[in-house]
Design a protein around this motif. Structure first.
Motif, PDB file in Angstrom:
ATOM      1  N   ALA A  73     -10.950 -20.542   5.453  1.00 14.76           N
ATOM      2  CA  ALA A  73     -10.699 -19.949   6.773  1.00 14.76           C
ATOM      3  C   ALA A  73      -9.230 -19.566   6.919  1.00 14.76           C
ATOM      4  N   GLY A  74      -8.347 -20.426   6.448  1.00 14.32           N
ATOM      5  CA  GLY A  74      -6.920 -20.129   6.548  1.00 14.32           C
ATOM      6  C   GLY A  74      -6.522 -18.916   5.731  1.00 14.32           C
ATOM      7  N   LEU A  75      -7.028 -18.835   4.514  1.00 17.25           N
ATOM      8  CA  LEU A  75      -6.675 -17.690   3.676  1.00 17.25           C
ATOM      9  C   LEU A  75      -7.348 -16.410   4.158  1.00 17.25           C
ATOM     10  N   LEU A  76      -8.547 -16.532   4.712  1.00 12.01           N
ATOM     11  CA  LEU A  76      -9.205 -15.360   5.297  1.00 12.01           C
ATOM     12  C   LEU A  76      -8.411 -14.866   6.502  1.00 12.01           C
ATOM     13  N   TRP A  77      -8.002 -15.795   7.373  1.00 14.69           N
ATOM     14  CA  TRP A  77      -7.176 -15.390   8.516  1.00 14.69           C
ATOM     15  C   TRP A  77      -5.915 -14.684   8.025  1.00 14.69           C
ATOM     16  N   LEU A  78      -5.253 -15.270   7.031  1.00 13.32           N
ATOM     17  CA  LEU A  78      -3.999 -14.698   6.543  1.00 13.32           C
ATOM     18  C   LEU A  78      -4.219 -13.297   5.972  1.00 13.32           C
ATOM     19  N   ALA A  79      -5.281 -13.116   5.217  1.00  7.97           N
ATOM     20  CA  ALA A  79      -5.565 -11.796   4.641  1.00  7.97           C
ATOM     21  C   ALA A  79      -5.840 -10.762   5.734  1.00  7.97           C
ATOM     22  N   LEU A  80      -6.651 -11.138   6.716  1.00 10.98           N
ATOM     23  CA  LEU A  80      -6.971 -10.198   7.796  1.00 10.98           C
ATOM     24  C   LEU A  80      -5.753  -9.915   8.674  1.00 10.98           C
ATOM     25  N   ALA A  81      -4.951 -10.930   8.923  1.00 11.69           N
ATOM     26  CA  ALA A  81      -3.734 -10.724   9.716  1.00 11.69           C
ATOM     27  C   ALA A  81      -2.767  -9.802   8.975  1.00 11.69           C
ATOM     28  N   CYS A  82      -2.625 -10.006   7.678  1.00  7.27           N
ATOM     29  CA  CYS A  82      -1.731  -9.141   6.898  1.00  7.27           C
ATOM     30  C   CYS A  82      -2.247  -7.709   6.857  1.00  7.27           C
ATOM     31  N   ALA A  83      -3.556  -7.547   6.740  1.00  7.77           N
ATOM     32  CA  ALA A  83      -4.128  -6.196   6.756  1.00  7.77           C
ATOM     33  C   ALA A  83      -3.841  -5.518   8.094  1.00  7.77           C
ATOM     34  N   HIS A  84      -3.940  -6.278   9.170  1.00  3.82           N
ATOM     35  CA  HIS A  84      -3.633  -5.712  10.490  1.00  3.82           C
ATOM     36  C   HIS A  84      -2.145  -5.376  10.606  1.00  3.82           C
ATOM     37  N   LEU A  85      -1.301  -6.278  10.147  1.00  2.00           N
ATOM     38  CA  LEU A  85       0.138  -6.029  10.232  1.00  2.00           C
ATOM     39  C   LEU A  85       0.541  -4.805   9.418  1.00  2.00           C
ATOM     40  N   TYR A  86      -0.186  -4.536   8.358  1.00  2.00           N
ATOM     41  CA  TYR A  86       0.088  -3.347   7.552  1.00  2.00           C
ATOM     42  C   TYR A  86      -0.037  -2.086   8.400  1.00  2.00           C
ATOM     43  N   THR A  87      -0.954  -2.110   9.361  1.00  2.00           N
ATOM     44  CA  THR A  87      -1.126  -0.942  10.232  1.00  2.00           C
ATOM     45  C   THR A  87      -0.011  -0.831  11.264  1.00  2.00           C
ATOM     46  N   VAL A  88       0.727  -1.903  11.472  1.00  2.00           N
ATOM     47  CA  VAL A  88       1.794  -1.932  12.470  1.00  2.00           C
ATOM     48  C   VAL A  88       3.123  -1.469  11.880  1.00  2.00           C
ATOM     49  N   VAL A  89       3.295  -1.662  10.588  1.00  2.00           N
ATOM     50  CA  VAL A  89       4.561  -1.344   9.936  1.00  2.00           C
ATOM     51  C   VAL A  89       4.724   0.173   9.840  1.00  2.00           C
ATOM     52  N   PRO A  90       5.890   0.672  10.191  1.00  2.09           N
ATOM     53  CA  PRO A  90       6.118   2.116  10.080  1.00  2.09           C
ATOM     54  C   PRO A  90       6.059   2.587   8.625  1.00  2.09           C
ATOM     55  N   HIS A  91       5.695   3.833   8.442  1.00  4.04           N
ATOM     56  CA  HIS A  91       5.648   4.434   7.111  1.00  4.04           C
ATOM     57  C   HIS A  91       7.048   4.396   6.506  1.00  4.04           C
ATOM     58  N   PRO A  92       7.167   4.114   5.192  1.00  2.00           N
ATOM     59  CA  PRO A  92       8.507   4.028   4.599  1.00  2.00           C
ATOM     60  C   PRO A  92       9.252   5.363   4.552  1.00  2.00           C
ATOM     61  N   VAL A  93       8.534   6.478   4.595  1.00  6.31           N
ATOM     62  CA  VAL A  93       9.177   7.790   4.606  1.00  6.31           C
ATOM     63  C   VAL A  93       9.398   8.179   6.069  1.00  6.31           C
ATOM     64  N   LEU A  94      10.663   8.300   6.444  1.00  4.18           N
ATOM     65  CA  LEU A  94      11.001   8.547   7.847  1.00  4.18           C
ATOM     66  C   LEU A  94      10.284   9.764   8.429  1.00  4.18           C
ATOM     67  N   ALA A  95      10.168  10.821   7.660  1.00  2.00           N
ATOM     68  CA  ALA A  95       9.551  12.048   8.161  1.00  2.00           C
ATOM     69  C   ALA A  95       8.061  11.869   8.455  1.00  2.00           C
ATOM     70  N   GLN A  96       7.435  10.869   7.856  1.00  2.00           N
ATOM     71  CA  GLN A  96       5.996  10.669   8.046  1.00  2.00           C
ATOM     72  C   GLN A  96       5.673   9.557   9.037  1.00  2.00           C
TER      73      GLN A  96
END
Length: 171
Positions: A140-163
């Motif tokens: 359960a802990g590792l599943l939570w961590l994986a799903l939370a990280c997948a969600h956080l990936y959508t929050v992080v800005p794209h590394p290319v400023l123009a995009q």
């Protein structure tokens, strides 16, 4: 084999910690990263100390007096699970503040399952149900961590400023 699993898991959790700290650098986000990192460190420290034989495991071994290494293995495990549950609860609050109810529920449920599973599993550790509860807590802990990280990936800005699309501040 257990040592290898703990070391590999610790490395993966620490990689997730790096990503979390890059995604959210302030407030509860910082707490999520620090607590997740503490869990990773506890996994690594648990790998340094073998658990004491118990209940006929490993096969051919008999239970005896607790050793310092066995106690440290258990102590780092307990601290690590507490940190993982606390990270899930911090994530739940962070997501709640952002209005992300599904993510908040994920964090809340993940934290509860980790905490209850570990405490109940530790209390019943000499029985098969106790071992199953500990495994459920880990999964359960590792599943939570994986799903939370997948969600956080959508929050992080794209590394290319123009995009980069405009995103609300994840703090």
């Amino acid at each position: 084999m257990q040592r290898a699993n703990l070391v590999i898991s610790a490395l993966m959790v620490l990689a997730a910690t790096y990503g979390i700290l890059r995604a959210i650098r302030t407030g509860r986000g910082l707490a999520i990263g620090v607590l997740t990192g503490a869990y990773g460190v506890c996994l690594a420290l648990s790998a340094l100390f073998l658990p004491d034989p118990s209940g006929g495991f490993p096969p051919g071994e008999s239970s005896g007096a607790a050793t310092t290494g066995g106690i440290l293995h258990l102590a780092f495990g307990a601290i690590g699970f507490a940190c993982l549950a606390a990270a899930a609860f911090a994530y739940a609050r962070w997501a709640s503040v952002r209005g992300e109810r599904a993510q908040a529920l994920l964090g809340l449920c993940g934290g509860i399952v980790v905490l209850v599973g570990f405490v109940a599993g530790a209390a019943l550790a000499r029985s098969p149900i106790g071992v199953a509860l500990l495994w459920a807590s880990v999964l359960a802990g590792l599943l939570w961590l994986a799903l939370a990280c997948a969600h956080l990936y959508t929050v992080v800005p794209h590394p290319v400023l123009a995009q980069r699309a405009p995103h609300p501040d994840p703090a």
